[in-house]
Design an enzyme around this catalytic site. Sequence first.
Site, PDB file in Angstrom:
ATOM      1  N   ASP A   1       7.903   6.991  13.847  1.00  0.00           N
ATOM      2  CA  ASP A   1       8.484   6.085  14.847  1.00  0.00           C
ATOM      3  C   ASP A   1       9.944   5.710  14.559  1.00  0.00           C
ATOM      4  O   ASP A   1      10.836   5.955  15.369  1.00  0.00           O
ATOM      5  CB  ASP A   1       7.601   4.849  15.067  1.00  0.00           C
ATOM      6  CG  ASP A   1       7.109   4.203  13.778  1.00  0.00           C
ATOM      7  OD1 ASP A   1       7.555   4.618  12.678  1.00  0.00           O
ATOM      8  OD2 ASP A   1       6.292   3.268  13.858  1.00  0.00           O
TER       9      ASP A   1
ATOM     10  N   ASP B   1       0.837  -1.206   0.000  1.00  0.00           N
ATOM     11  CA  ASP B   1       0.000   0.000   0.000  1.00  0.00           C
ATOM     12  C   ASP B   1       0.873   1.257   0.000  1.00  0.00           C
ATOM     13  O   ASP B   1       2.070   1.193   0.265  1.00  0.00           O
ATOM     14  CB  ASP B   1      -1.001   0.013   1.163  1.00  0.00           C
ATOM     15  CG  ASP B   1      -0.321  -0.092   2.507  1.00  0.00           C
ATOM     16  OD1 ASP B   1       0.815   0.396   2.638  1.00  0.00           O
ATOM     17  OD2 ASP B   1      -0.926  -0.647   3.440  1.00  0.00           O
TER      18      ASP B   1
ATOM     19  N   ASP C   1       1.338   5.257   1.259  1.00  0.00           N
ATOM     20  CA  ASP C   1       0.926   6.347   2.136  1.00  0.00           C
ATOM     21  C   ASP C   1       1.444   7.649   1.550  1.00  0.00           C
ATOM     22  O   ASP C   1       2.620   7.755   1.195  1.00  0.00           O
ATOM     23  CB  ASP C   1       1.499   6.147   3.545  1.00  0.00           C
ATOM     24  CG  ASP C   1       1.012   4.850   4.176  1.00  0.00           C
ATOM     25  OD1 ASP C   1      -0.210   4.647   4.222  1.00  0.00           O
ATOM     26  OD2 ASP C   1       1.851   4.029   4.595  1.00  0.00           O
TER      27      ASP C   1
HETATM   28  P1  ATP Z   1       3.318  -1.337   6.307  1.00  0.00           P
HETATM   29  O1  ATP Z   1       2.326  -0.513   5.527  1.00  0.00           O
HETATM   30  O2  ATP Z   1       4.293  -2.103   5.505  1.00  0.00           O
HETATM   31  O3  ATP Z   1       2.677  -2.131   7.356  1.00  0.00           O
HETATM   32  P2  ATP Z   1       4.193   1.248   7.236  1.00  0.00           P
HETATM   33  O4  ATP Z   1       5.522   1.698   7.729  1.00  0.00           O
HETATM   34  O5  ATP Z   1       3.677   1.892   5.990  1.00  0.00           O
HETATM   35  O6  ATP Z   1       4.263  -0.320   7.098  1.00  0.00           O
HETATM   36  P3  ATP Z   1       1.793   2.155   8.483  1.00  0.00           P
HETATM   37  O7  ATP Z   1       1.133   1.624   9.699  1.00  0.00           O
HETATM   38  O8  ATP Z   1       1.117   2.061   7.177  1.00  0.00           O
HETATM   39  O9  ATP Z   1       3.214   1.457   8.423  1.00  0.00           O
HETATM   40  O10 ATP Z   1       2.150   3.684   8.793  1.00  0.00           O
HETATM   41  C1  ATP Z   1       2.667   4.591   7.816  1.00  0.00           C
HETATM   42  C2  ATP Z   1       3.720   5.485   8.443  1.00  0.00           C
HETATM   43  O11 ATP Z   1       3.153   6.268   9.494  1.00  0.00           O
HETATM   44  C3  ATP Z   1       4.865   4.727   9.107  1.00  0.00           C
HETATM   45  O12 ATP Z   1       5.858   4.394   8.186  1.00  0.00           O
HETATM   46  C4  ATP Z   1       5.341   5.723  10.140  1.00  0.00           C
HETATM   47  O13 ATP Z   1       6.175   6.681   9.558  1.00  0.00           O
HETATM   48  C5  ATP Z   1       4.061   6.394  10.579  1.00  0.00           C
HETATM   49  N1  ATP Z   1       3.462   5.739  11.757  1.00  0.00           N
HETATM   50  C6  ATP Z   1       2.522   4.775  11.778  1.00  0.00           C
HETATM   51  N2  ATP Z   1       2.205   4.396  13.028  1.00  0.00           N
HETATM   52  C7  ATP Z   1       2.978   5.123  13.852  1.00  0.00           C
HETATM   53  C8  ATP Z   1       3.126   5.199  15.273  1.00  0.00           C
HETATM   54  N3  ATP Z   1       2.420   4.417  16.089  1.00  0.00           N
HETATM   55  N4  ATP Z   1       4.024   6.084  15.751  1.00  0.00           N
HETATM   56  C9  ATP Z   1       4.733   6.883  14.921  1.00  0.00           C
HETATM   57  N5  ATP Z   1       4.658   6.839  13.590  1.00  0.00           N
HETATM   58  C10 ATP Z   1       3.781   5.993  13.036  1.00  0.00           C
HETATM   59 MG    MG Z   2       1.721   1.594   5.060  1.00  0.00          MG
END
Ligand code: ATP
Ligand code: MG
Length: 407
Positions: free
Chosen positions: A133, A54, A56
Amino acid sequence: MLPEVYSEKRFGINKENISPNALSIINKLKNNGFSAYLVGGCIRDLIKGLLPKDFDIVTNCQPEQIRKIFKNSRIIGRRFKLVHITFPDEVIETTTFRSGSDSSDDALKIDDDGRILRDNNWGTQEEDAFRRDFTVNAVYYDPFNKEVIDYTSGIKDLKNKSIKFIGVPETRVQEDPVRILRAIRFAAKLNFSIEEGALRAIEKHKTKLSEMPPARIYEEIIKLFLSGHAEKSYELLSKHQIFNILFPHSRNDPRVFGNFFRKTFSNTDSRYRNNKKLNPGFLFATLLWPRIFEESAIDTKLNFRKYYQSVSSVIRKQQTISAIPRRFVSFIKDVWMYQIRFNKIGKKSINFSKNIRYRASFDFLEVRESIEPKLKERIKWWKEFYESNYDKKIKMLNIYRKRREPR
Ligand code: ATP
Ligand code: MG
């Protein structure tokens, strides 16, 4: 502070791997005078040459404005507002740069333990990077300027394969203890190691996971175990003694159930690779099985009432830690209760083999085999029975009955 800016050429990012919908959103935001970037997991994947699951997007455009620009969008989020832009085949999350640091402002609310309750504080790209994070999650990519922007040495840590908190690890874990599970998940998914300071903070605060909202924990459990790296997630959760914090009522003793979990999860991972359906109910039936197995003596002298009580009580207890949607609760109960029906071979077996939960229940019987090797014969019998036509089924039942009658 000036970020490191890299040309996309350096990373050989393949544009084919980027969703056309995501590109069109960024393009439109830019045409409306805003800046917009891809950020987070998709950049990690693109740089590693993987196909992101996905995308973002992050922008300096505020939610209400995004809503106006895109008819196919809606504002969501309680903890913080963001916008979902919907296409026939995907939903793209678009967030506004957040600062998340100025606690004097109303928009940010922190509780007595230093936990963030609400964070609607729009900010600059730099502030947005520092409230994320992990360093590897704070890399931005502009597919039109062809630039990769890095405020936190995320690129370096991607190279070193290191999961490292931005800022002081202990503070970041206290702000949001769910980040502990995120660290484990990214380490499992990317095969990275968790940096020392992060490990210490995790060790110190891991028990706070049981105070987190059950719905968030549920989401994380699903991502840990149903995204193709369940075996590795299990290994890391066990190694850092977090598994038993997430599933205290399962009473997993790794010396007894370690193989059971490793085998099941390696099977889950290969189903994922083959694009087969993965059912959260089946996952929880597996995760919580040790308790049911130990309490019920399912194969020796089963006490039906006690078995049913264990089934209900372990699910109820787990729900105080991780919510389990209702439709999956009934699935778990059925799959567990139907295990008993594999013990009894008789007239009713034909109907049972047509039950909608038969396949799942049989798959679960197979899962049990690693801790109950004597199930082997029974599994073979039921497999043959299931694959037979009606006449052959009757024949098999007769043979079975005769064998059991006293001579
Ligand atoms: P994936 O989509 O592969 O699971 P992701 O890194 O994209 O991993 P998401 O949960 O989609 O994770 O979140 C998108 C972004 O938002 C993260 O990469 C991070 O930068 C930020 N983020 C998400 N959750 C948190 C959190 N609990 N604390 C701080 N930053 C966060
Ligand atoms: Mg993501």
